[in-house]
Enzyme design. Structure first.
Site, PDB file in Angstrom:
ATOM      1  N   ASP A 104       0.811  -1.217   0.000  1.00 22.55           N
ATOM      2  CA  ASP A 104       0.000   0.000   0.000  1.00 22.55           C
ATOM      3  C   ASP A 104       0.842   1.264   0.000  1.00 22.55           C
ATOM      4  O   ASP A 104       0.353   2.340   0.350  1.00 22.55           O
ATOM      5  CB  ASP A 104      -0.939  -0.011   1.210  1.00 22.55           C
TER       6      ASP A 104
ATOM      7  N   CYS B  72       5.130  -0.383   2.486  1.00 18.60           N
ATOM      8  CA  CYS B  72       5.690  -1.725   2.685  1.00 18.60           C
ATOM      9  C   CYS B  72       7.054  -1.717   3.382  1.00 18.60           C
ATOM     10  O   CYS B  72       7.332  -2.593   4.198  1.00 18.60           O
ATOM     11  CB  CYS B  72       5.762  -2.488   1.366  1.00 18.60           C
TER      12      CYS B  72
ATOM     13  N   HIS C  31       8.717  -3.649  -3.989  1.00 22.56           N
ATOM     14  CA  HIS C  31       8.098  -4.094  -2.737  1.00 22.56           C
ATOM     15  C   HIS C  31       9.137  -4.648  -1.762  1.00 22.56           C
ATOM     16  O   HIS C  31      10.131  -5.256  -2.171  1.00 22.56           O
ATOM     17  CB  HIS C  31       7.069  -5.188  -3.049  1.00 22.56           C
TER      18      HIS C  31
END
Length: 226
Positions: free
Chosen positions: A94, A97, A203
């Site tokens: 979101d 991370c 990520h």
């Protein structure tokens, strides 16, 4: 004259002994530091003991890979995880991370990410001289931007985290030529070790050896996370 020569000889001998003592002291300090750092080495570090870490260079996020490159990077990361017997505790994609993964490592829950972000931003604000040279924009604008929930963390915030939490932060990455990055505190010895996986520029997740991984509820995936 004889007494003078003796004084010179004694001075030279004393200097030599002092220099030798300094060398011995340095060696002792190195051994003690090595032993202290070794105490930090957890299961993940032992799994990767044959890897030499690449020095960390703080930088802000500059690009997001296209879908094809991101897919290849993700596959490479999964292969490395499998090869070294490691697994990820996945956190939500979101925009928080990095902070969620750090929170999971420190507090065994990703839900303290707002607290982690707040501490890191305070570190950036209070220690401008340590980080400003890595930020190619107005520095106040940068750390104010980093206050916002959902703003992606970068390698400058990772360095600030290492400094703030006195932590050695280690990344297993998906970079083709850089598998393992180590981020050390700049002005103190590390007191803890935090392990993250890094799907390059996409990520972060929290990293464990398979047998030690905690069982947590899987976060909801964002559409761009495979």
């Amino acid at each position: 004259m004889s007494n003078g020569n003796n004084s010179v000889g004694e001075c030279s001998s004393s200097t030599s002994l002092s220099s030798q003592q300094d060398i011995e002291d340095d060696r002792m300090i190195a051994v003690l530091l090595s032993e202290e750092y070794a105490k930090l080495d957890g299961p993940v570090a032992k799994q990767l003991s044959n890897l030499a870490p690449v020095p960390h260079i703080p930088r802000i996020n500059s690009f997001i890979p296209n879908l094809s490159d991101a897919s290849l990077d993700h596959h490479r990361l999964l292969e490395r995880l499998n090869f070294y017997g490691l697994c990820e505790v996945k956190v939500s994609g979101d925009g928080n991370c990095q902070f969620r993964a750090l929170s999971e490592q420190m507090y065994k829950s990703p839900e303290y990410h707002k607290h982690v972000r707040k501490d890191i931003v305070k570190q950036l604000k209070d220690n401008r001289s340590l980080y400003e040279s890595y930020v190619p924009m107005k520095y106040k604008r940068y750390y104010r931007k980093m206050r916002k929930s959902g703003e992606w963390g970068d390698h400058v915030t990772l360095q600030a985290a290492a400094d703030k939490f006195a932590a050695k932060i280690c990344l297993l990455t998906s970079f083709r030529d850089t598998c393992f990055i180590e981020i050390m505190p700049q002005h103190q010895a590390p007191k803890r070790e935090l392990w993250l996986s890094f799907w390059s520029e996409v990520h972060y997740n929290s990293l464990y050896v398979i047998q030690d991984a905690p069982i947590r509820q899987k976060p909801k995936r964002k559409h761009w996370l495979f």
